[in-house]
Scaffold this motif. Structure first.
Motif, PDB file in Angstrom:
ATOM      1  N   ILE A  60       9.945  -4.471 -12.050  1.00 56.71           N
ATOM      2  CA  ILE A  60       9.731  -5.929 -12.093  1.00 56.71           C
ATOM      3  C   ILE A  60       8.930  -6.313 -13.342  1.00 56.71           C
ATOM      4  O   ILE A  60       9.234  -7.318 -13.999  1.00 56.71           O
ATOM      5  CB  ILE A  60       9.082  -6.419 -10.782  1.00 56.71           C
ATOM      6  N   GLU A  61       7.977  -5.499 -13.707  1.00 61.73           N
ATOM      7  CA  GLU A  61       7.221  -5.783 -14.943  1.00 61.73           C
ATOM      8  C   GLU A  61       8.148  -5.745 -16.164  1.00 61.73           C
ATOM      9  O   GLU A  61       8.024  -6.561 -17.084  1.00 61.73           O
ATOM     10  CB  GLU A  61       6.076  -4.782 -15.100  1.00 61.73           C
ATOM     11  N   GLN A  62       9.051  -4.778 -16.157  1.00 53.32           N
ATOM     12  CA  GLN A  62      10.015  -4.695 -17.277  1.00 53.32           C
ATOM     13  C   GLN A  62      10.897  -5.939 -17.327  1.00 53.32           C
ATOM     14  O   GLN A  62      11.189  -6.466 -18.402  1.00 53.32           O
ATOM     15  CB  GLN A  62      10.903  -3.467 -17.098  1.00 53.32           C
ATOM     16  N   LEU A  63      11.311  -6.388 -16.138  1.00 52.65           N
ATOM     17  CA  LEU A  63      12.136  -7.609 -16.070  1.00 52.65           C
ATOM     18  C   LEU A  63      11.384  -8.803 -16.654  1.00 52.65           C
ATOM     19  O   LEU A  63      11.946  -9.607 -17.399  1.00 52.65           O
ATOM     20  CB  LEU A  63      12.487  -7.920 -14.610  1.00 52.65           C
ATOM     21  N   ILE A  64      10.115  -8.904 -16.289  1.00 55.30           N
ATOM     22  CA  ILE A  64       9.302 -10.036 -16.779  1.00 55.30           C
ATOM     23  C   ILE A  64       9.181  -9.955 -18.303  1.00 55.30           C
ATOM     24  O   ILE A  64       9.391 -10.950 -19.006  1.00 55.30           O
ATOM     25  CB  ILE A  64       7.903 -10.041 -16.099  1.00 55.30           C
ATOM     26  N   ARG A  65       8.896  -8.766 -18.786  1.00 56.76           N
ATOM     27  CA  ARG A  65       8.745  -8.573 -20.241  1.00 56.76           C
ATOM     28  C   ARG A  65      10.038  -8.919 -20.982  1.00 56.76           C
ATOM     29  O   ARG A  65      10.030  -9.663 -21.954  1.00 56.76           O
ATOM     30  CB  ARG A  65       8.387  -7.112 -20.531  1.00 56.76           C
ATOM     31  N   THR A  66      11.157  -8.358 -20.491  1.00 57.93           N
ATOM     32  CA  THR A  66      12.450  -8.590 -21.150  1.00 57.93           C
ATOM     33  C   THR A  66      12.801 -10.071 -21.126  1.00 57.93           C
ATOM     34  O   THR A  66      13.249 -10.633 -22.136  1.00 57.93           O
ATOM     35  CB  THR A  66      13.557  -7.776 -20.436  1.00 57.93           C
ATOM     36  N   HIS A  67      12.585 -10.687 -19.979  1.00 61.40           N
ATOM     37  CA  HIS A  67      12.909 -12.115 -19.848  1.00 61.40           C
ATOM     38  C   HIS A  67      12.075 -12.931 -20.838  1.00 61.40           C
ATOM     39  O   HIS A  67      12.591 -13.822 -21.516  1.00 61.40           O
ATOM     40  CB  HIS A  67      12.645 -12.588 -18.425  1.00 61.40           C
ATOM     41  N   HIS A  68      10.808 -12.607 -20.923  1.00 61.36           N
ATOM     42  CA  HIS A  68       9.926 -13.348 -21.826  1.00 61.36           C
ATOM     43  C   HIS A  68      10.339 -13.162 -23.278  1.00 61.36           C
ATOM     44  O   HIS A  68      10.359 -14.102 -24.076  1.00 61.36           O
ATOM     45  CB  HIS A  68       8.475 -12.919 -21.619  1.00 61.36           C
ATOM     46  N   LYS A  69      10.713 -11.928 -23.607  1.00 58.06           N
ATOM     47  CA  LYS A  69      11.119 -11.611 -24.981  1.00 58.06           C
ATOM     48  C   LYS A  69      12.387 -12.396 -25.355  1.00 58.06           C
ATOM     49  O   LYS A  69      12.488 -12.957 -26.441  1.00 58.06           O
ATOM     50  CB  LYS A  69      11.392 -10.109 -25.070  1.00 58.06           C
ATOM     51  N   LEU A  70      13.319 -12.464 -24.407  1.00 54.06           N
ATOM     52  CA  LEU A  70      14.608 -13.119 -24.684  1.00 54.06           C
ATOM     53  C   LEU A  70      14.524 -14.637 -24.626  1.00 54.06           C
ATOM     54  O   LEU A  70      15.134 -15.334 -25.439  1.00 54.06           O
ATOM     55  CB  LEU A  70      15.661 -12.656 -23.664  1.00 54.06           C
ATOM     56  N   HIS A  71      13.802 -15.161 -23.650  1.00 49.78           N
ATOM     57  CA  HIS A  71      13.864 -16.612 -23.393  1.00 49.78           C
ATOM     58  C   HIS A  71      12.600 -17.371 -23.749  1.00 49.78           C
ATOM     59  O   HIS A  71      12.604 -18.598 -23.726  1.00 49.78           O
ATOM     60  CB  HIS A  71      14.218 -16.853 -21.925  1.00 49.78           C
ATOM     61  N   LYS A  72      11.531 -16.644 -24.042  1.00 47.83           N
ATOM     62  CA  LYS A  72      10.279 -17.291 -24.464  1.00 47.83           C
ATOM     63  C   LYS A  72       9.783 -18.329 -23.456  1.00 47.83           C
ATOM     64  O   LYS A  72       9.231 -19.375 -23.836  1.00 47.83           O
ATOM     65  CB  LYS A  72      10.450 -17.970 -25.843  1.00 47.83           C
ATOM     66  N   SER A  73      10.013 -18.068 -22.184  1.00 43.83           N
ATOM     67  CA  SER A  73       9.504 -19.009 -21.169  1.00 43.83           C
ATOM     68  C   SER A  73       7.989 -18.859 -21.071  1.00 43.83           C
ATOM     69  O   SER A  73       7.436 -17.832 -21.449  1.00 43.83           O
ATOM     70  CB  SER A  73      10.046 -18.677 -19.783  1.00 43.83           C
ATOM     71  N   THR A  74       7.371 -19.877 -20.521  1.00 41.30           N
ATOM     72  CA  THR A  74       5.947 -19.769 -20.200  1.00 41.30           C
ATOM     73  C   THR A  74       5.865 -19.128 -18.820  1.00 41.30           C
ATOM     74  O   THR A  74       6.551 -19.566 -17.891  1.00 41.30           O
ATOM     75  CB  THR A  74       5.319 -21.176 -20.151  1.00 41.30           C
ATOM     76  N   ILE A  75       5.066 -18.096 -18.702  1.00 46.63           N
ATOM     77  CA  ILE A  75       4.970 -17.413 -17.412  1.00 46.63           C
ATOM     78  C   ILE A  75       3.528 -17.453 -16.924  1.00 46.63           C
ATOM     79  O   ILE A  75       2.603 -17.091 -17.656  1.00 46.63           O
ATOM     80  CB  ILE A  75       5.466 -15.951 -17.522  1.00 46.63           C
ATOM     81  N   VAL A  76       3.369 -17.953 -15.711  1.00 47.63           N
ATOM     82  CA  VAL A  76       2.045 -17.943 -15.095  1.00 47.63           C
ATOM     83  C   VAL A  76       2.120 -16.941 -13.944  1.00 47.63           C
ATOM     84  O   VAL A  76       2.921 -17.091 -13.019  1.00 47.63           O
ATOM     85  CB  VAL A  76       1.625 -19.338 -14.574  1.00 47.63           C
ATOM     86  N   LEU A  77       1.313 -15.928 -14.048  1.00 48.35           N
ATOM     87  CA  LEU A  77       1.378 -14.809 -13.117  1.00 48.35           C
ATOM     88  C   LEU A  77       0.076 -14.730 -12.321  1.00 48.35           C
ATOM     89  O   LEU A  77      -1.000 -14.590 -12.892  1.00 48.35           O
ATOM     90  CB  LEU A  77       1.568 -13.525 -13.950  1.00 48.35           C
TER      91      LEU A  77
END
Lengths: 245, 231
Positions: A177-194
């Motif tokens: 799940i951490e990898q998914l979050i990282r990849t998603h952020h890298k690709l889409h540059k969304s703001t993520i509040v965790l």
């Protein structure tokens, strides 16, 4: 610098949330930048999940000003604004449908047809491509959590709010799940509040970290500063497990 | 008894015209009442199920659960008074007509469908509406999703409502009058034929009543894909 111009996605002032006369949140100021990953840590009952629900417009604050993407948020924002934010809950409730239907659900709400390639890629990323047609009732806890994050990530919203996305997961699923979050952020540059209780996870994923105690924002700083040279003594005490609640 | 059973089966197989007329009228009245109950009751039940913080929710629930045990003859009596010539709805001239029977049956059915829908939608996880909203659902989309998630409970609610309507006799006898070719339905006809001693015909009617209830439930179960779609 978080993004090119340090642009804000959320700008919050004098936020108060009160339940039955009890103050749950009391935040003077909170800025969340576009494209950043912000980890919010704090003990149980600190107001973390309440803050996420307010950021997701699921509940209106008792008082305070919230600006989202430059827009002042009134009590009930438009569906167009609401759909710029998606949230994964601490205990995700999936629909009694197939894995595929669950992942496509948010897209269908928006009247969008899912791109088959994107869907297959998402299923592959969460390791569930073989179970696409299976009912979610046949999945394990870790698999359910992966479906829940996949249905949130596929929406490509401006803001992604994750409430303890790896609680109760084994190290394999946590890493996935951490990898998914990282990849998603890298690709889409969304703001993520965790929101997380896992300080190591906050350190691994976040650009900035914040500590909430009794509804108060004690400190918000870069992850490095937060863990290595916090300004507030309570941050250091919390990190070292010395705050007992 | 064996003779009556044989007589009833031969009556059904001979497609007796009276039997067919009574059956068709029963179906018409039952399905009309059921449709009305669903149209009115499902949204109310869903709203009550999803609104966990509405004032006097406990009182509304107690009222509904009492309504589920509403004596049909009392409903029949009230509808009779309402529709009688001097009653407030007398101008409709519905007394001793299928409309009066539909009205009475809908009143009997409403607490059942509202109560069971409320219980069914209310038993979904409390955070499900918020989670659905957080994925971008409008209020209507949230309600539809919750209804879909409560599918089995809703089908049970519809089946229970149908069962109550189709088996009802007291109210329809009062407001319909059991008039041949006009308001005679399977249940009222069974009462009449039994009193006349025509047990074969009465049994035939009973068999048909059971059959249409069974067929309706099979259709409902297939609609819910209950065989291979259980949790």
């Amino acid at each position: 610098m978080i993004n090119d111009n340090n642009q804000l996605l959320y700008n919050i002032n004098n936020l108060h949330q009160i339940y039955n006369g009890r103050t749950i949140l009391n935040i003077n100021h909170l800025s969340i930048y576009k494209q950043e990953i912000l980890a919010i840590v704090g003990p149980n009952g600190a107001g973390k999940s309440t803050l996420l629900r307010i950021l997701n417009f699921l509940e209106a604050a008792h008082n305070g000003q919230i600006y989202f993407d430059g827009e002042s948020i009134e009590k009930t924002p438009s569906i167009h604004t609401i759909r710029k934010v998606a949230m994964m809950f601490q205990n995700p409730q999936l629909l009694n449908k197939s894995v595929r239907s669950n992942i496509e659900y948010g897209l269908k709400l928006r009247g969008k047809r899912s791109n088959e390639l994107v869907l297959q890629e998402t299923l592959k990323n969460v390791g569930l491509n073989q179970y696409a047609q299976n009912k979610v009732s046949s999945l394990s806890g870790g698999e359910l959590q992966r479906v829940a994050i996949a249905r949130t990530l596929i929406l490509n919203t401006k803001a992604l709010l994750l409430d303890e996305p790896t609680s109760n997961l084994d190290p394999y699923n946590t890493d996935l799940i951490e990898q998914l979050i990282r990849t998603h952020h890298k690709l889409h540059k969304s703001t993520i509040v965790l929101v997380t209780h896992n300080l190591h996870q906050a350190r691994r994923l976040a650009h900035r970290c914040a500590l909430l105690l009794d509804g108060n924002l004690i400190e918000i700083s870069s992850t490095k500063d937060f863990f290595e040279k916090p300004n507030d003594k309570r941050v250091s005490e919390f990190i070292h497990g010395k705050i007992i609640y | 008894m064996p003779n009556s059973l044989t007589e009833s089966i031969s009556l059904i197989l001979s497609l007796d015209k009276d039997l067919i007329d009574i059956t068709l009228l029963t179906l018409r009245i039952t399905l009309s009442s059921l449709t009305l109950s669903i149209i009115i009751g499902l949204p109310i039940g869903t709203l009550l199920g999803l609104s966990r913080h509405i004032p006097a929710r406990g009182f509304i629930m107690a009222f509904l659960y009492t309504g589920m045990g509403l004596p049909p003859v009392v409903v029949g009596l009230v509808v009779f008074i309402l529709l009688s010539r001097s009653g407030p709805m007398g101008h409709l001239e519905w007394l001793f007509s299928p409309n009066a029977m539909i009205l009475a049956q809908t009143i009997i059915a409403l607490p059942i469908i509202v109560g069971l829908t409320m219980a069914s939608t209310g038993s979904t996880h409390p955070s499900l509406p918020q989670q659905v909203t957080s994925l971008g659902a409008t209020k209507l989309q949230t309600a539809i999703t919750i209804l879909s998630e409560s599918k089995y409970g809703l089908l049970a609610a519809i089946a229970a409502t149908y069962g109550r309507i189709v088996a009802e006799v007291g109210a329809v006898l009062l407001v319909g009058g059991n008039i041949e070719t006009k308001t005679r339905v399977l249940t009222t006809a069974i009462v009449l034929e039994t009193r006349k001693g025509a047990f074969g015909f009465a049994l035939g009617l009973g068999l048909i009543l059971l059959t249409i209830t069974f067929v309706a439930n099979i259709i409902l179960l297939r609609f819910g894909n209950w065989n291979n779609d259980q949790r």
